[in-house]
Every structure is written in C-alpha cells, then in structure tokens.
Design a protein around this motif. Structure first.
Motif, PDB file in Angstrom:
ATOM      1  N   UNK A 148     153.088  49.771  55.385  1.00  0.00           N
ATOM      2  CA  UNK A 148     153.052  48.558  56.194  1.00  0.00           C
ATOM      3  C   UNK A 148     153.717  48.821  57.548  1.00  0.00           C
ATOM      4  N   UNK A 149     153.219  48.148  58.562  1.00  0.00           N
ATOM      5  CA  UNK A 149     153.734  48.249  59.920  1.00  0.00           C
ATOM      6  C   UNK A 149     154.432  46.934  60.259  1.00  0.00           C
ATOM      7  N   UNK A 150     155.618  47.017  60.840  1.00  0.00           N
ATOM      8  CA  UNK A 150     156.299  45.811  61.305  1.00  0.00           C
ATOM      9  C   UNK A 150     155.523  45.257  62.493  1.00  0.00           C
ATOM     10  N   UNK A 151     154.949  44.063  62.308  1.00  0.00           N
ATOM     11  CA  UNK A 151     154.126  43.454  63.344  1.00  0.00           C
ATOM     12  C   UNK A 151     154.868  42.375  64.119  1.00  0.00           C
ATOM     13  N   UNK A 152     155.904  41.835  63.507  1.00  0.00           N
ATOM     14  CA  UNK A 152     156.618  40.780  64.201  1.00  0.00           C
ATOM     15  C   UNK A 152     157.960  40.474  63.573  1.00  0.00           C
ATOM     16  N   UNK A 153     158.842  39.997  64.391  1.00  0.00           N
ATOM     17  CA  UNK A 153     160.187  39.605  63.959  1.00  0.00           C
ATOM     18  C   UNK A 153     160.450  38.236  64.560  1.00  0.00           C
TER      19      UNK A 153
END
Length: 186
Positions: A148-153
């Motif tokens: 998984x890729x961190x797409x948003x925080x």
C-alpha cells in the motif's frame, strides 16, 4: 510470534458458528488489547451475541464482506471490506487480529496479502483503500509491507487520550498488486 515456528495463516468465509467465536474474541475474551489500536477514538459498546449475529445474518451481503483469519486451525481475527462509495467503486479494507499473541510475527501481513488477493480476484475494482490512524504504527507497517502507498494524511482528526492523531489513508492499484511477486490472482 517471534521465536516460534511459523504459523499457517489462511482466510475463509465465516459461518454462524464462527460469528460466536468472533463475538467472544471481540467482547468477552480476557485479551482486549486490540481495543487500544482498532480505532479507540470511537466508542464501541458491548452487544449481545443475538444482536451481533442478527447484525451479520440479517443482511446476507455482509458475510461475504467479512472473512475469518485462521491461524494454525483457530480463528484469531477478521479481514473485511466496505464500500466507501459503491457507485464510484471506492472500496476500503481492514484487518483485525484480536489475540495479541499473534501480533508482530507476520500473521497480519500474511492475512492482509491473502485478503487483497481475494478482493482483486473477485471484485472488479481498480483500487483498494485502507485507512488507519497515526497511533497504530503496526498497521501502517503492515500496509506498507503489503504494498500500500500512503496517499493522504488528514492531520489531527483523531482525538484519543488527550492527544490528536492523524488519519492515514493508504491505497493500492490493481496494477501495483499485479506487479508484486507475492500476488497470485490472474
């Protein structure tokens, strides 16, 4: 389970008997440490076994969205999915291992990989999302190990024990999963 033999991890659909086991793990088992990590900023009230079963058996479409995590022949957790927005094909998944003895040993990563494969194999979607909070470092590591890729925080939107945490939004595209050496669906 560091230092122990590697456990065989599988996922499987739940039946009515399994729901009793999940209810016990979730509400009655002595080990309730999972509550500190599974969205503890939301209040979860205990419900009766009958109400729990009714919730899952009343709507037959729910059970396929919830699978059991089997470790060495015993149910230890669940993987799930839900539609953030079915019309736009926005699907989110989750994982919960109730028995803390099975944390930090790769069980979650194996189960999540199996679940991703199951979802991409049986649902025509381009992306799977996974959302956690910045206080759950194990879940963030698990998501990243699975690809998984961190797409948003979303900053400071989770309040727990007097402190603000971020909501961490991860995603994986079908082609990213297919490019990984550990996927199996065609």
């Amino acid at each position: 389970m560091k230092g122990k033999k590697e456990e065989i991890v599988s996922i499987r659909p739940l039946d009515e008997t399994d729901l009793e086991v999940v209810w016990h793990l979730r509400f009655k088992a002595p080990d309730q440490a999972y509550r500190k990590w599974n969205a503890p900023y939301f209040i979860e009230h205990d419900i009766s076994l009958a109400a729990f079963k009714k919730r899952y058996l009343q709507d037959e479409s729910v059970l396929p969205k919830l699978f059991g995590i089997d470790v060495g022949g015993e149910l230890k957790g669940t993987v799930s999915y839900y539609w953030e927005n079915e019309r736009t094909r926005w699907l989110e998944c989750g994982i919960l291992i109730y028995d803390s003895r099975f944390w930090n040993g790769g069980v979650g990563t194996k189960a999540l990989r199996l679940w991703i494969d199951e979802l991409f194999s049986h649902i025509d979607i381009p992306r799977i999302g996974l959302t956690t909070w910045s206080g759950n470092e194990r879940m963030m590591r698990c998501a990243e190990k699975c690809g998984f890729i961190l797409e948003g925080r979303l900053r400071k939107v989770r309040y727990y024990q007097g402190e603000y945490y971020d909501s961490m939004r991860y995603g994986m595209l079908r082609e990213e999963w297919q490019s990984l050496p550990n996927h199996s669906f065609e």
